[in-house]
Write a protein that holds these residues in place. Structure first.
Motif, PDB file in Angstrom:
ATOM      1  N   LEU A 689      18.942  26.570  38.255  1.00  0.00           N
ATOM      2  CA  LEU A 689      19.531  26.755  39.573  1.00  0.00           C
ATOM      3  C   LEU A 689      20.273  25.489  39.987  1.00  0.00           C
ATOM      4  CD1 LEU A 689      17.570  29.185  39.497  1.00  0.00           C
ATOM      5  CD2 LEU A 689      17.162  28.798  41.943  1.00  0.00           C
ATOM      6  N   ALA A 690      21.246  25.664  40.864  1.00  0.00           N
ATOM      7  CA  ALA A 690      22.115  24.551  41.247  1.00  0.00           C
ATOM      8  C   ALA A 690      21.332  23.369  41.810  1.00  0.00           C
ATOM      9  CB  ALA A 690      23.149  25.025  42.260  1.00  0.00           C
ATOM     10  N   LEU A 691      20.342  23.649  42.669  1.00  0.00           N
ATOM     11  CA  LEU A 691      19.568  22.561  43.264  1.00  0.00           C
ATOM     12  C   LEU A 691      18.781  21.804  42.198  1.00  0.00           C
ATOM     13  CD1 LEU A 691      18.582  21.039  45.759  1.00  0.00           C
ATOM     14  CD2 LEU A 691      16.779  22.760  46.013  1.00  0.00           C
ATOM     15  N   ASP A 692      18.253  22.515  41.214  1.00  0.00           N
ATOM     16  CA  ASP A 692      17.492  21.883  40.142  1.00  0.00           C
ATOM     17  C   ASP A 692      18.395  21.034  39.247  1.00  0.00           C
ATOM     18  OD1 ASP A 692      15.263  23.224  41.132  1.00  0.00           O
ATOM     19  OD2 ASP A 692      15.676  24.984  39.884  1.00  0.00           O
ATOM     20  N   GLN A 693      19.605  21.530  39.008  1.00  0.00           N
ATOM     21  CA  GLN A 693      20.570  20.729  38.261  1.00  0.00           C
ATOM     22  C   GLN A 693      20.871  19.438  39.020  1.00  0.00           C
ATOM     23  OE1 GLN A 693      24.096  22.997  37.471  1.00  0.00           O
ATOM     24  NE2 GLN A 693      23.088  24.403  36.059  1.00  0.00           N
ATOM     25  N   TRP A 694      20.978  19.570  40.338  1.00  0.00           N
ATOM     26  CA  TRP A 694      21.296  18.394  41.159  1.00  0.00           C
ATOM     27  C   TRP A 694      20.221  17.327  41.049  1.00  0.00           C
ATOM     28  CZ3 TRP A 694      18.323  16.685  45.369  1.00  0.00           C
ATOM     29  CH2 TRP A 694      18.852  15.604  46.059  1.00  0.00           C
ATOM     30  N   VAL A 695      18.938  17.708  41.143  1.00  0.00           N
ATOM     31  CA  VAL A 695      17.891  16.696  41.131  1.00  0.00           C
ATOM     32  C   VAL A 695      17.794  16.043  39.750  1.00  0.00           C
ATOM     33  CG1 VAL A 695      15.834  18.065  40.455  1.00  0.00           C
ATOM     34  CG2 VAL A 695      15.624  16.170  42.087  1.00  0.00           C
ATOM     35  N   VAL A 696      18.057  16.788  38.681  1.00  0.00           N
ATOM     36  CA  VAL A 696      18.084  16.182  37.344  1.00  0.00           C
ATOM     37  C   VAL A 696      19.264  15.216  37.241  1.00  0.00           C
ATOM     38  CG1 VAL A 696      18.369  16.645  34.879  1.00  0.00           C
ATOM     39  CG2 VAL A 696      16.881  18.110  36.266  1.00  0.00           C
ATOM     40  N   ASP A 697      20.382  15.600  37.801  1.00  0.00           N
ATOM     41  CA  ASP A 697      21.553  14.731  37.827  1.00  0.00           C
ATOM     42  C   ASP A 697      21.259  13.447  38.599  1.00  0.00           C
ATOM     43  OD1 ASP A 697      24.657  14.347  37.656  1.00  0.00           O
ATOM     44  OD2 ASP A 697      24.166  14.101  39.787  1.00  0.00           O
ATOM     45  N   ARG A 698      20.570  13.593  39.737  1.00  0.00           N
ATOM     46  CA  ARG A 698      20.203  12.407  40.526  1.00  0.00           C
ATOM     47  C   ARG A 698      19.298  11.490  39.702  1.00  0.00           C
ATOM     48  NH1 ARG A 698      22.963  11.127  45.141  1.00  0.00           N
ATOM     49  NH2 ARG A 698      21.105  10.294  46.158  1.00  0.00           N
ATOM     50  N   ALA A 699      18.372  12.093  38.980  1.00  0.00           N
ATOM     51  CA  ALA A 699      17.481  11.293  38.132  1.00  0.00           C
ATOM     52  C   ALA A 699      18.259  10.581  37.033  1.00  0.00           C
ATOM     53  CB  ALA A 699      16.393  12.181  37.534  1.00  0.00           C
ATOM     54  N   ALA A 700      19.251  11.270  36.467  1.00  0.00           N
ATOM     55  CA  ALA A 700      20.071  10.657  35.417  1.00  0.00           C
ATOM     56  C   ALA A 700      20.850   9.470  35.970  1.00  0.00           C
ATOM     57  CB  ALA A 700      21.019  11.694  34.822  1.00  0.00           C
ATOM     58  N   GLN A 701      21.434   9.643  37.158  1.00  0.00           N
ATOM     59  CA  GLN A 701      22.157   8.537  37.786  1.00  0.00           C
ATOM     60  C   GLN A 701      21.221   7.367  38.062  1.00  0.00           C
ATOM     61  OE1 GLN A 701      25.083   9.614  41.022  1.00  0.00           O
ATOM     62  NE2 GLN A 701      24.048  11.585  40.818  1.00  0.00           N
ATOM     63  N   LEU A 702      20.043   7.707  38.581  1.00  0.00           N
ATOM     64  CA  LEU A 702      19.080   6.661  38.905  1.00  0.00           C
ATOM     65  C   LEU A 702      18.640   5.932  37.643  1.00  0.00           C
ATOM     66  CD1 LEU A 702      17.247   5.144  40.811  1.00  0.00           C
ATOM     67  CD2 LEU A 702      15.629   7.056  40.722  1.00  0.00           C
ATOM     68  N   GLN A 703      18.410   6.671  36.573  1.00  0.00           N
ATOM     69  CA  GLN A 703      17.987   6.030  35.329  1.00  0.00           C
ATOM     70  C   GLN A 703      19.039   5.035  34.841  1.00  0.00           C
ATOM     71  OE1 GLN A 703      15.428   7.846  32.292  1.00  0.00           O
ATOM     72  NE2 GLN A 703      17.252   7.968  31.000  1.00  0.00           N
ATOM     73  N   ALA A 704      20.297   5.374  34.980  1.00  0.00           N
ATOM     74  CA  ALA A 704      21.364   4.455  34.567  1.00  0.00           C
ATOM     75  C   ALA A 704      21.327   3.184  35.407  1.00  0.00           C
ATOM     76  CB  ALA A 704      22.720   5.145  34.690  1.00  0.00           C
ATOM     77  N   ARG A 705      21.092   3.341  36.719  1.00  0.00           N
ATOM     78  CA  ARG A 705      21.026   2.164  37.596  1.00  0.00           C
ATOM     79  C   ARG A 705      19.790   1.323  37.290  1.00  0.00           C
ATOM     80  NH1 ARG A 705      22.485   6.069  41.495  1.00  0.00           N
ATOM     81  NH2 ARG A 705      20.394   6.024  42.433  1.00  0.00           N
ATOM     82  N   ILE A 706      18.695   1.997  37.006  1.00  0.00           N
ATOM     83  CA  ILE A 706      17.454   1.282  36.695  1.00  0.00           C
ATOM     84  C   ILE A 706      17.612   0.490  35.401  1.00  0.00           C
ATOM     85  CG2 ILE A 706      15.090   1.662  35.876  1.00  0.00           C
ATOM     86  CD1 ILE A 706      14.854   3.846  38.022  1.00  0.00           C
ATOM     87  N   GLN A 707      18.270   1.066  34.414  1.00  0.00           N
ATOM     88  CA  GLN A 707      18.496   0.355  33.155  1.00  0.00           C
ATOM     89  C   GLN A 707      19.269  -0.942  33.404  1.00  0.00           C
ATOM     90  OE1 GLN A 707      19.732   4.199  30.873  1.00  0.00           O
ATOM     91  NE2 GLN A 707      19.223   2.700  29.306  1.00  0.00           N
ATOM     92  N   VAL A 708      20.299  -0.862  34.228  1.00  0.00           N
ATOM     93  CA  VAL A 708      21.101  -2.051  34.530  1.00  0.00           C
ATOM     94  C   VAL A 708      20.276  -3.060  35.321  1.00  0.00           C
ATOM     95  CG1 VAL A 708      23.124  -2.917  35.757  1.00  0.00           C
ATOM     96  CG2 VAL A 708      23.283  -0.797  34.433  1.00  0.00           C
ATOM     97  N   ALA A 709      19.502  -2.568  36.293  1.00  0.00           N
ATOM     98  CA  ALA A 709      18.685  -3.470  37.114  1.00  0.00           C
ATOM     99  C   ALA A 709      17.655  -4.203  36.265  1.00  0.00           C
ATOM    100  CB  ALA A 709      18.000  -2.679  38.228  1.00  0.00           C
ATOM    101  N   PHE A 710      16.998  -3.503  35.360  1.00  0.00           N
ATOM    102  CA  PHE A 710      16.057  -4.172  34.458  1.00  0.00           C
ATOM    103  C   PHE A 710      16.783  -5.180  33.576  1.00  0.00           C
ATOM    104  CE2 PHE A 710      12.642  -0.722  34.746  1.00  0.00           C
ATOM    105  CZ  PHE A 710      11.688  -1.585  35.249  1.00  0.00           C
ATOM    106  N   GLU A 711      17.938  -4.790  33.081  1.00  0.00           N
ATOM    107  CA  GLU A 711      18.702  -5.677  32.210  1.00  0.00           C
ATOM    108  C   GLU A 711      19.084  -6.966  32.921  1.00  0.00           C
ATOM    109  OE1 GLU A 711      22.955  -5.576  29.782  1.00  0.00           O
ATOM    110  OE2 GLU A 711      22.013  -3.700  30.405  1.00  0.00           O
ATOM    111  N   GLU A 712      19.347  -6.861  34.219  1.00  0.00           N
ATOM    112  CA  GLU A 712      19.754  -8.027  35.004  1.00  0.00           C
ATOM    113  C   GLU A 712      18.582  -8.665  35.749  1.00  0.00           C
ATOM    114  OE1 GLU A 712      22.879  -6.498  37.478  1.00  0.00           O
ATOM    115  OE2 GLU A 712      24.309  -6.362  35.806  1.00  0.00           O
TER     116      GLU A 712
END
Length: 944
Positions: A689-712
């Motif tokens: 469902l669209a809402l479920d796709q959205w929350v997975v997408d949000r998690a994917a975006q967050l994971q990318a930011r977290i990777q950079v934050a840990f790296e820095e």
């Protein structure tokens, strides 16, 4: 009324609501130990790109404090985050074991007159005992490392490695012996490193002293006079009367103007700008009768006030004309660096330097007037002697900042002794000095925070030569042989040092102290003295890159003596960062690190230093026993480590509140995966469902930011983003919205499996995001996730199952961000209605959203499912122009009207619907719930 509870998909999990961390964490530590997690991780990452954080060794003395905990937790977060990112990131903990504090502890316990070998044996035993206590606490903090094989500076292989590091520096030409003033502590009975000196207030005697002129004719000519009309003297000001017996020169600035002042009985030489203030301090009246430039005074001799020797004037740029001084400095070359340098530059030989103060702070017995006295106690008698001979012009007690030993908190002096030095300005083989190499190395180093670069640069640029010798028992020896007649090093020194290192590698440092020189020198032994000095402990830790990181060492690797990161407290710019930089550049021509990370000190909530007397100490052991190590770890991550780190019981309680939010969110995710088998039930991203796709997408975006934050190394950012995701996107929106779908739709429906798929992806990712910080809790979350599991979340990498929305998705990121903003505005209106008792709860309400055209286009896409998003029984859209009497919101283009629903409540979903009671078999249910019963056709959801 029938009970339909059994038809609902209620949440269920074994993951407990309460963390019970003090009880559960020790069992987890035992599990990690039993499975040999550290070496399992090394096997998993074998062949991957290396990331080496070299551990700055804590000193093996006493229980760990909150500063130790901060340091080790930060290192552990970094190492775990690097392993999470797929690096091979080993962590070898270390300990600094030699030095005075341990030797002093042994002397206190067993007495000062032990045989040296017995004293070293007891020191080694004490250090080993202290290491075991500290190690247990570090492991309890959840720090993963090679605890069975740490490096210790007292291990024979490391003691030998340190000798070899010294040999490398000798061969490079950087080591020399010299008489030079060094920081000296009477309580230590030894020289101190710069890092072992701190400043504190001290009460001293400030005195102005007159030195009678010897070369009267030269002085008269300098001032343009035929002769001096009366006796003359030059006046100095000092706060160290005890140095007057060692005076051997006077310093004047070549560019200052000096005045000859007639005070009645005699003439005084003073800096022209200070005449008025000096006469006031002396209680005299006077008239300037002549002036002259400082450069003209070079070599004019004056007499010592009470000894039969002369003090010539040497010109020096370091002389200052600050208020309170006289513009002339008295020079005791044995007790001041500038004094020493100036006197040597003017031809004073080493053997001519007067050095009457012994290592215990007592004057030599044959010093006239003051022999056998402790210098601090002699100060008043020196002042009295000056007054007796008519040389004391003024005397004022003052309180000023003064050097103190950081161990004994007692005053330190500069004292000229024969010591071994590493020369900062000696040219190496490539023509550059060690100072130049080190400054270049700083430019190639990454600093976190960035201000560390200027701090370390300033220290290196201005530091004197490094005194590396100490006169102690418990330390790595300086294995030199000196010729008895010439004082020169044996011509085969480097070769002999390797022979010494081989013996130390087998038997420890006692091998050198027991060594008969004839074993190495043969018949030459009669002509050489064996040096018994030991190395500065900063040389111990500062050379670990040489023998711990190299491939030949048990902990070495192919990356060689360069670590990716050193991480320590801000005081280590003058300590371990500093000594490692100098030894790295001297041995290898570059720093032993690519990056330096600095953390601040811990203070209480009011910014005060931790102190037992104040009662504000936060002991990590007590925190672990009461709240758990994960709370301490979360506090470290939630604090800006670049400055002072405030901690208190109240701050830790607030941290525990945030922990509960993350834990409860995780529990909700896990509980709603009840009956979900990933291998069987996961839906492809495009079928969700669209809402479920959205929350997975949000998690994917967050994971990318977290990777950079840990790296820095931005752990505060990781903390804030994870907490924000749990509180806003999940707790404040998504999890509330899907409850109805999770609980009321059929167990195996697409609607439910779609939400469970999203929850599964999110909790898989979340368990990894928090693993470097909340290691114990992450492990607990990970093992409760359904499906095939690895043995530990700490063996995992970032979750690869997250997908992102296409840029042109009909219900993309912008769409759901607008919906979320509308929901927040509606929530406030519903809350107001509840407070006004217009409605009992949101599901008892019907809302009309008066919207502009843009919002209408957005919200209308959800159709009837908009009510599930708003958590109301009905939502109607109407033009904004019709919003008479509706409540305005902060969101432009939206007004809201809330009314109580006139319909009956469904006993299964709690929605108020028109069709409740229309079905004779299920009079308490709405039509949607009837279809969702196990034998029903099932409900179809499209969006939410």
């Amino acid at each position: 009324m029938s009970d339909y509870k059994h038809t609902l998909n209620l949440p269920e999990t074994d993951f407990p609501m309460r963390g019970m961390l003090p009880k559960r964490e020790p069992a987890r530590v035992a599990q990690w130990t039993e499975m040999d997690l550290y070496h399992r991780l090394r096997e998993e990452r074998r062949g991957r790109e290396l990331f080496v954080l070299h551990d700055g060794p804590p000193y093996a003395n006493g229980s760990i404090h909150i500063g130790h905990a901060v340091n080790k937790i930060l290192k552990d977060i970094i190492v775990k985050s690097k392993n999470l990112a797929g690096f091979d990131a080993p962590y070898v903990p270390g300990w600094d074991c030699h030095g005075l504090p341990i030797e002093h502890k042994v002397e206190t316990t067993h007495g000062k007159h032990l045989e040296p070998e017995r004293a070293r044996e007891l020191c080694r035993e004490y250090a080993a005992e202290q290491i075991q206590g500290q190690l247990a606490d570090f492991v309890r903090l959840g720090v993963i490392g090679d605890w069975d094989n740490p490096y210790r500076s007292m291990d024979y292989v490391n003691e030998a490695g340190e000798i070899r590091a010294l040999a490398d520096m000798v061969e490079a030409g950087y080591v020399f012996k010299g008489l030079k003033p060094v920081n000296w502590c009477f309580d230590c009975g030894s020289a101190l490193a710069e890092a072992e000196v701190e400043y504190a207030d001290k009460k001293s005697d400030a005195i102005d002293v007159a030195f009678p002129v010897e070369d009267a004719d030269r002085l008269a000519a300098t001032f343009g006079l035929g002769e001096l009309p009366k006796p003359a003297a030059i006046v100095i000001w000092t706060t160290t009367p005890w140095t007057i017996p060692a005076n051997q020169a006077l310093n004047m600035h070549p560019d200052f103007t000096y005045a000859l002042v007639d005070t009645g009985d005699r003439l005084l030489v003073l800096a022209e700008d200070l005449v008025e203030s000096c006469l006031s301090r002396f209680g005299l009246q006077g008239e300037v009768i002549a002036t002259a430039q400082g450069e003209a005074f070079d070599g004019i001799r004056f007499r010592h006030p009470f000894y039969d020797r002369l003090s010539p004037v040497y010109l020096a740029d370091y002389v200052e004309s600050e208020e309170g001084s006289t513009g002339i400095v008295h020079s005791a070359p044995a007790y001041g660096v500038d004094d020493f340098v100036t006197c040597r530059a003017h031809g004073m030989a080493f053997e001519e330097i007067e050095s009457p103060v012994q290592g215990n702070g007592v004057y030599v017995d044959d010093l006239p007037f003051f022999g056998g006295q402790m210098i601090w106690k002699a100060n008043p008698q020196i002042v009295a002697k000056l007054e007796e001979v008519g040389a004391l012009m003024a005397h004022t007690p003052i309180v000023h900042s003064y050097m103190h030993c950081w161990r004994h908190k007692s005053p330190v002096i500069y004292r000229a002794t024969a010591q071994w030095f590493v020369g900062m300005d000696i040219q190496g083989k490539d023509g550059r000095t060690l100072r130049e190499l080190a400054l270049d190395g700083i430019e190639s180093t990454t600093f976190t925070p960035a201000w560390g670069k200027a701090r370390l640069h300033s220290m290196i640029a201005n530091r004197p030569d490094w005194c590396i010798s100490r006169q102690r028992n418990w330390g790595v020896p300086i294995p030199f042989f000196l010729h008895k007649a010439t004082g020169e090093l044996h011509p085969r020194t480097v070769e002999l040092m390797e022979e010494a290192a081989k013996r130390v590698e087998q038997e420890g440092i006692d091998a050198w102290f027991r060594l008969d020189p004839a074993e190495l020198l043969g018949e030459e032994a009669a002509h050489y003295d064996k040096v018994t000095d030991t190395l500065d402990v900063w040389f111990d830790s500062g050379t670990t890159h040489r023998h711990v990181l190299r491939g030949s060492h048990p902990h070495g690797h192919e990356q060689g003596p360069i670590a990716d990161l050193y991480l320590e407290g801000s005081d280590q710019h003058r300590g371990w960062f500093h000594s490692s930089l100098l030894t790295g550049c001297a041995i290898d021509g570059h720093p032993p690190y690519r990056g330096l990370l600095t953390h601040g000190f811990t203070v209480d909530a009011q910014g005060r230093k931790m102190s037992k007397s104040v009662g504000n100490v936060v002991a990590p052991q007590e925190v672990m026993d009461k709240l758990g190590a994960d709370i301490l770890r979360l506090w470290v991550a939630s604090t800006d480590y670049g400055g002072e780190m405030a901690v208190s019981d109240e701050i830790l309680k607030r941290t525990a509140d945030v922990y509960r939010r993350i834990r409860n969110t995780s529990r909700f995710l896990l509980a709603n995966l009840n009956g979900f088998e990933p291998e069987r039930d996961v839906l492809p991203f495009g079928e969700m469902l669209a809402l479920d796709q959205w929350v997975v997408d949000r998690a994917a975006q967050l994971q990318a930011r977290i990777q950079v934050a840990f790296e820095e190394y931005r752990f505060l950012d990781v903390y804030q983003q994870v907490h924000g995701f749990c509180a806003r996107e999940l707790g404040g929106f998504y999890l509330d919205v899907i409850k109805d779908r999770q609980y009321t739709t059929q167990a195996d429906s697409v609607a439910r499996r779609s939400a469970q798929t999203a929850l599964y992806h999110v909790v898989e990712a979340l368990s990894r995001w928090v693993a470097p910080i909340l290691s114990f809790t992450a492990e607990e979350i990970f093992e409760h996730i359904p499906g095939k599991r690895g043995e530990s979340v700490l063996l995992e990498e970032y979750y690869p199952g997250l997908e992102t929305l296409a840029d042109d998705a009909a219900m993309g990121r912008d769409f759901w961000e607008r919906v979320l903003t509308v929901k927040q505005a509606v929530n406030k209106c519903l809350e107001d209605a509840r407070n006004a008792k217009t409605i009992k709860g949101s599901l008892a309400a019907e809302v009309t959203l008066y919207v502009d055209d843009g919002l209408h286009r957005t919200l209308a896409q959800l159709g009837d499912e908009l009510r599930f998003v708003m958590l109301t029984s009905e939502v109607r859209l109407a033009p904004l122009a019709q919003a008479r009497g509706a409540e305005a919101t902060e969101l432009e283009g939206l007004k809201v009207a809330v009314a109580e629903s006139p319909n009956n409540k469904c006993e299964r979903c709690w929605h108020h619907r028109e069709d409740v009671g229309t079905h004779p078999e299920h009079p308490d249910l709405c039509g949607r719930c009837i279809s969702n019963l196990p034998d029903g056709a099932g409900e179809t959801r499209h969006f939410a």
